[in-house]
Scaffold this motif. Structure first.
Motif, short mmCIF file in Angstrom:
data_model
loop_
_atom_site.label_atom_id
_atom_site.label_comp_id
_atom_site.label_asym_id
_atom_site.label_seq_id
_atom_site.Cartn_x
_atom_site.Cartn_y
_atom_site.Cartn_z
N UNK A 182 0.85 -1.21 0.00
CA UNK A 182 0.00 0.00 0.00
C UNK A 182 0.88 1.26 0.00
N UNK A 187 -3.28 6.03 1.71
CA UNK A 187 -3.84 4.74 2.13
C UNK A 187 -5.32 4.62 1.79
N UNK A 189 -9.10 3.60 2.29
CA UNK A 189 -9.93 3.50 3.51
C UNK A 189 -11.25 2.82 3.21
N UNK A 193 -13.69 4.08 7.75
CA UNK A 193 -12.47 4.82 8.08
C UNK A 193 -11.27 3.96 8.41
N UNK A 194 -11.46 2.63 8.41
CA UNK A 194 -10.31 1.76 8.64
C UNK A 194 -9.46 1.64 7.37
N UNK A 195 -8.28 1.07 7.53
CA UNK A 195 -7.46 0.81 6.35
C UNK A 195 -8.15 -0.29 5.53
N UNK A 198 -8.30 -4.85 1.59
CA UNK A 198 -8.68 -5.57 0.38
C UNK A 198 -7.95 -4.97 -0.83
N UNK B 178 7.00 -3.76 1.24
CA UNK B 178 7.46 -2.99 2.39
C UNK B 178 7.31 -3.82 3.66
N UNK B 184 -0.54 2.02 10.93
CA UNK B 184 -1.05 2.66 9.71
C UNK B 184 -2.13 3.70 10.03
N UNK B 185 -2.80 3.52 11.14
CA UNK B 185 -3.85 4.48 11.50
C UNK B 185 -3.27 5.74 12.12
N UNK B 460 -5.04 -12.62 -4.05
CA UNK B 460 -6.23 -12.47 -3.23
C UNK B 460 -6.40 -13.62 -2.23
#
Lengths: 464, 464
Positions: A182, A187, A189, A193-195, A198, B178, B184-185, B460
């Motif tokens: 990523x 990033x 979302x 609001x989470x990462x 998928x 990476x 990440x948040x 996936x």
């Protein structure tokens, strides 16, 4: 004029009188008043260098030979002769010396011939394999790795490599490294609001594995005897002398086997490895024993040649409680043993290697087999003098209902595939893990585990 | 009543008349009208199962034996006898059969005995090693891996493992994963708004390695002969049948060696590996030849027993241009060759394995040694019938000034440590890389490289 390794020459594989060529790097040069120079040439194949005697009659004696310094690469040809000097049986009377590569500014050569601190050498890791110490570590490492594979191959184990990038967290324990492609500056979302993982490379949150065991179990329950030998990762504070972020593990797994079988395998395996090193790395071990830790040889011989005692965890705790020793960490049934306890047990109480079995279930992982007492699990630690725990293993819980109860208790979710192994032809099985660098450090006597890997790394240092 | 592997029994290591015990899983059960059952029991040690004849007189014949289905685990003891039936020399006349684990709901057992598509089997990867095909792949993989280590060990190569987490990008090419422990948040930022990697685990941006070669060079220039055999990673779209995100590479590196030496090593090594598999995996290869690709055996024998031709890239391009063949991709001096070109050259033009050397510098990496023509570099590809490129290698640029010029041209920065290797006792050196799974796929004839790794993964799909 055949090219021969220094190892082969020192092992007497060529007769004096033969014409030979060696290729390697200068360890030292000493000029004799008699009009010739002694060159110590090493090529990595053996601990010792071969002595090359360069007579002043060589065409390039003044132009080249007299300028050679530690680290220069040369090709030297001549007659192998019995050595007049002490310390070597044979030497080469050079007829031709070709310098392949010089050393830029010998005065600033980072590993010029003198004793360097190991800490300093970690900062020039690309050059440290040229030193006696790290050459020796490399050879022992190679002998050890080959012994690992040979041991299992000769006993019909299949080699399996577990995936290193994984979406599952083996033991529900151990900090993991995230693996991702990523874009951190942008990033994706989810609506909440989470990462949005998928969008990540594998379509979900992915990490570096902490153990290959669970995967190995799937193969064990098809092939009977398997082992992994590959890297594993822990993102724990690794800035100590005993932990690495990235290290290799050996993890055998055997079917139709209980904890006794597992302990027998661990003992046989460890003794085999140490015997192989004692047999094939004599010079290197002598070096470690002389310059690094004078207990190395005695310790290895002890472990290689002594039957391992076995003891229940509960008994071990009683012995520690009665020992009268002042320990830094508390001793009580239900607590994990610390290094000081383990070392007391094997070094002072037993006086040799020891396998402690049947630990309290609450300090062990969910996959370890519940004993009938419902208080302990069929786990074991192999303790060795001078280090404490060197191998940890267990019989695995093969009963689906008990496994599911344990998973629930410990909050382990998912892993339907792992449960499946108990649904379809489950059998008693067991295995253990051996940290390869930890063993290598034990063998060499080096203090810092960073010196057991080719390219050391600290949390603030990842150039390589 | 000694426990014996199916492999040992089939190899005749026990005489008929012996009492033996086998442990494994049921492949099939067939009930005879004569009042007994034939059980095929496999334990992963061999391709074939051993036939166990279970007489109705067994105490648990009705209760257990008649309920056995594919996948159940059993321990069977009895007398080894010459077999009356076809297809096996010996069988076991059972006196005791213990069922260790049943199969829950045999009708839904995911790998019940029938032919499954490889795609389906990838979705039940934890059970597929119990199939004939994946058992065979596992055994070939093991023989191959052990042959890799044995080859090098017997020739005084040192095994080196390169760091997998790295801050350097080996070839300036290849997408990387990476590795990070940043939250990440809640990403740390520098004053200028960039990600502050000084807060990350290693104090800088870190990735999974794409090759261990550069590190191996540092060891090569100290130990003369080294090899890596470990995982490497590519974050390229791996959703094809020929690419993996995570795969193992074998990378030997030899000092005092040029491209000719490198090609000779590659040929000798590849022929050794294929000979080892032909010798030790006879049954498994026969299976692949019969059920997967009927060209497997002929191809392996060809490569194992034929001297490799050698040809200059420039000559290869001329041959392709004159071939009169319609290729999908263009052929022109300066372009890289595609699989179709490589296969034409070795399959149709040479009729056997071929090593193509001296490629245009602009399509090759900065570390490959510049030839005197200043247009080509001392690179090589080993091409094999049925696959094309199987090994890629080169002599490395050992001259600091030329290397630095090439780094500048290709925009490669830093790597002072790599330059150092040319400042201090540089020598001609060379090496190559062999993708382990690619070779395994070539050997087995499987189409999709995902079937050459224990746990397959698509972009996936990363459950394991």
């Amino acid at each position: 004029m055949s090219v021969v390794s220094v190892k082969a020459l020192l092992a007497g594989q060529c007769e004096p009188g033969c014409e030979v060529t060696v290729r390697g790097w200068i360890r030292s040069r000493r000029d004799s008043k008699g009009g010739f120079s002694f060159l110590a040439v090493h090529d990595g194949s053996a601990h010792a260098a071969i002595q090359v005697v360069a007579p002043a009659e060589l065409d390039n004696y003044d132009a080249d030979v007299l300028k050679l310094t530690a680290g220069c690469s040369v090709i030297a040809s001549g007659e192998l002769v019995a050595s007049q000097g002490k310390g070597q049986a044979v030497e080469i009377q050079a007829k031709h010396i070709e310098v392949c590569g010089w050393v830029d500014d010998p005065d600033t050569y980072p590993i010029a011939k003198k004793r360097h601190s190991f800490e300093y050498l970690r900062s020039v890791a690309h050059l440290r394999p040229r030193t006696n110490t790290f050459g020796a570590i490399t050879r022992v490492r190679t002998v050890l790795a080959n012994a690992v594979h040979r041991y299992f191959y000769e006993r019909e184990f299949q080699w399996v490599n577990s995936p290193l990038i994984t979406a599952s967290d083996c033991e529900g324990a151990g900090e993991m490294f995230r693996v991702s492609t990523l874009d951190l500056m942008n990033l994706p979302r989810t609506d909440s609001g989470d990462i949005d993982f998928s969008e990540d490379f594998f379509g979900r949150e992915s990490f570096l594995t902490v153990s290959g065991q669970l995967n190995a179990e799937a193969y064990c329950l098809a092939m009977s005897k398997v082992y992994t030998f590959g890297p594993t990762f822990r993102a724990e504070n690794s800035n100590t002398s005993r932990h690495l972020a990235e290290f290799w593990m050996v993890e055998p797994e055997i079917a139709f086997a209980n904890l006794d079988d597992d302990a027998a395998l661990a003992e046989d395996f460890l003794r085999y490895l140490l015997s192989a090193v004692l047999e094939h790395c004599e010079d290197d071990l002598a070096f470690f024993n002389q310059f690094v830790d004078d207990g190395v040889l005695a310790r290895l011989q002890k472990v290689a040649h002594t039957g391992f005692e076995r003891m229940d965890y509960s008994e071990a705790i009683k012995i520690l409680e009665k020992s009268g020793k002042k320990f830094e960490f508390p001793v009580r049934w239900g607590l994990d043993m610390q290094s000081e306890h383990e070392r007391y047990l094997c070094e002072e109480h037993v006086g040799g290697p020891l396998i402690v079995t049947n630990y309290p279930k609450d300090i062990k992982a969910f996959y370890m087999r519940m004993n009938d007492d419902e208080k302990t699990v069929a786990a074991m630690d192999v303790l060795a003098p001078g280090i404490g725990e060197i191998i940890g293993g267990s019989q695995r819980e093969e009963r689906l209902d008990v496994l599911e109860r344990r998973m629930l208790e410990q909050g382990v979710e998912g892993m339907e595939w792992y449960r499946d192994l108990r649904r379809y032809g489950t059998v008693a099985h067991a295995g253990f893990g051996l940290g390869f660098e930890r063993l290598l450090n034990y063998i060499t006597g080096m203090e810092n585990i960073r010196d057991a890997i080719p390219f050391p790394r600290t949390p603030k240092h990842a150039d390589y």
